[in-house]
Scaffold this motif. Sequence first.
Motif, mmCIF file in Angstrom:
data_model
loop_
_atom_site.group_PDB
_atom_site.id
_atom_site.type_symbol
_atom_site.label_atom_id
_atom_site.label_comp_id
_atom_site.label_asym_id
_atom_site.label_seq_id
_atom_site.Cartn_x
_atom_site.Cartn_y
_atom_site.Cartn_z
ATOM 1 N N MET A 1 0.827 -1.202 0.000
ATOM 2 C CA MET A 1 0.000 0.000 0.000
ATOM 3 C C MET A 1 0.868 1.260 0.000
ATOM 4 S SD MET A 1 -2.596 1.462 2.883
ATOM 5 C CE MET A 1 -1.190 1.740 3.932
ATOM 6 N N LEU A 2 1.921 1.277 0.800
ATOM 7 C CA LEU A 2 2.800 2.448 0.863
ATOM 8 C C LEU A 2 3.568 2.632 -0.446
ATOM 9 C CD1 LEU A 2 4.046 2.148 4.544
ATOM 10 C CD2 LEU A 2 2.336 3.734 3.611
ATOM 11 N N GLU A 3 3.901 1.542 -1.117
ATOM 12 C CA GLU A 3 4.534 1.627 -2.429
ATOM 13 C C GLU A 3 3.565 2.269 -3.431
ATOM 14 O OE1 GLU A 3 5.332 -1.608 -5.748
ATOM 15 O OE2 GLU A 3 6.732 -1.866 -4.063
ATOM 16 N N ALA B 1 3.321 6.014 -2.787
ATOM 17 C CA ALA B 1 4.472 6.737 -3.343
ATOM 18 C C ALA B 1 4.333 6.904 -4.856
ATOM 19 C CB ALA B 1 5.771 6.009 -2.998
ATOM 20 N N LYS B 2 3.876 5.863 -5.545
ATOM 21 C CA LYS B 2 3.708 5.933 -7.001
ATOM 22 C C LYS B 2 2.566 6.875 -7.383
ATOM 23 C CE LYS B 2 5.784 1.498 -8.135
ATOM 24 N NZ LYS B 2 5.637 0.214 -8.813
ATOM 25 N N LEU B 3 1.514 6.927 -6.580
ATOM 26 C CA LEU B 3 0.422 7.878 -6.828
ATOM 27 C C LEU B 3 0.902 9.306 -6.620
ATOM 28 C CD1 LEU B 3 -2.462 5.894 -5.121
ATOM 29 C CD2 LEU B 3 -2.454 6.628 -7.514
ATOM 30 N N GLU B 4 1.655 9.532 -5.552
ATOM 31 C CA GLU B 4 2.160 10.877 -5.264
ATOM 32 C C GLU B 4 3.141 11.359 -6.325
ATOM 33 O OE1 GLU B 4 1.727 10.908 -0.397
ATOM 34 O OE2 GLU B 4 3.633 10.263 -1.268
ATOM 35 N N SER B 5 3.925 10.449 -6.896
ATOM 36 C CA SER B 5 4.916 10.839 -7.910
ATOM 37 C C SER B 5 4.303 10.990 -9.301
ATOM 38 C CB SER B 5 6.039 9.801 -7.972
ATOM 39 O OG SER B 5 5.587 8.608 -8.599
ATOM 40 N N GLY B 6 3.079 10.486 -9.457
ATOM 41 C CA GLY B 6 2.431 10.545 -10.766
ATOM 42 C C GLY B 6 2.703 9.323 -11.621
ATOM 43 N N GLU B 7 3.475 8.367 -11.100
ATOM 44 C CA GLU B 7 3.738 7.134 -11.847
ATOM 45 C C GLU B 7 2.450 6.340 -12.062
ATOM 46 O OE1 GLU B 7 6.372 3.030 -11.396
ATOM 47 O OE2 GLU B 7 6.911 4.779 -10.182
ATOM 48 N N ILE C 1 -1.770 6.946 -11.957
ATOM 49 C CA ILE C 1 -2.701 8.071 -11.993
ATOM 50 C C ILE C 1 -4.126 7.636 -11.690
ATOM 51 C CG2 ILE C 1 -3.679 9.874 -13.468
ATOM 52 C CD1 ILE C 1 -0.960 9.899 -14.936
ATOM 53 N N THR C 2 -4.549 6.537 -12.286
ATOM 54 C CA THR C 2 -5.945 6.118 -12.165
ATOM 55 C C THR C 2 -6.085 4.874 -11.293
ATOM 56 O OG1 THR C 2 -5.879 4.635 -14.066
ATOM 57 C CG2 THR C 2 -6.385 6.957 -14.520
ATOM 58 N N THR C 3 -7.317 4.597 -10.914
ATOM 59 C CA THR C 3 -7.623 3.370 -10.186
ATOM 60 C C THR C 3 -7.213 2.157 -11.018
ATOM 61 O OG1 THR C 3 -9.499 4.466 -9.147
ATOM 62 C CG2 THR C 3 -9.460 2.075 -9.048
ATOM 63 N N LEU C 4 -7.443 2.227 -12.316
ATOM 64 C CA LEU C 4 -7.056 1.124 -13.198
ATOM 65 C C LEU C 4 -5.547 0.895 -13.160
ATOM 66 C CD1 LEU C 4 -8.069 -1.011 -15.173
ATOM 67 C CD2 LEU C 4 -7.872 0.687 -16.994
ATOM 68 N N ASP C 5 -4.764 1.983 -13.122
ATOM 69 C CA ASP C 5 -3.310 1.854 -12.996
ATOM 70 C C ASP C 5 -2.955 1.067 -11.733
ATOM 71 O OD1 ASP C 5 -2.970 3.472 -15.246
ATOM 72 O OD2 ASP C 5 -2.542 5.279 -14.068
ATOM 73 N N VAL C 6 -3.572 1.445 -10.617
ATOM 74 C CA VAL C 6 -3.273 0.795 -9.334
ATOM 75 C C VAL C 6 -3.712 -0.661 -9.351
ATOM 76 C CG1 VAL C 6 -3.710 0.827 -6.847
ATOM 77 C CG2 VAL C 6 -3.421 2.989 -8.083
#
Length: 89
Positions: free
Chosen positions: A24-26, A29-35, A37-42
């Motif tokens: 979850m923390l990884e 970090a990826k959401l905060e950096s913009g790596e 962006i969307t729920t689908l990405d996650v």
Amino acid sequence: MSNYHLDVKVTIWERYEFESEKQMLEAKAKLESGELITTLDVSDTYDLQGVLLEDTLEEIELYDNNDQPTMELFSEGKVIWSNSEQNED
């Protein structure tokens, strides 16, 4: 399906559960950096399955939908009324 129905636009929360706090923390970090962006990405990155939280379902108001219809009555596949028509003069 009936040829005569009312469609209603709603909003609902969906939950994705991570395997661990580390994962979850990884993702955070990826959401905060913009790596990510969307729920689908996650969900694709972490192979997560969403669960609809049905007790959070709410109808959307016209102003929340850019004054586009949030209720439409259909007769044999054609819209015969929508709540956006109420605002037209």
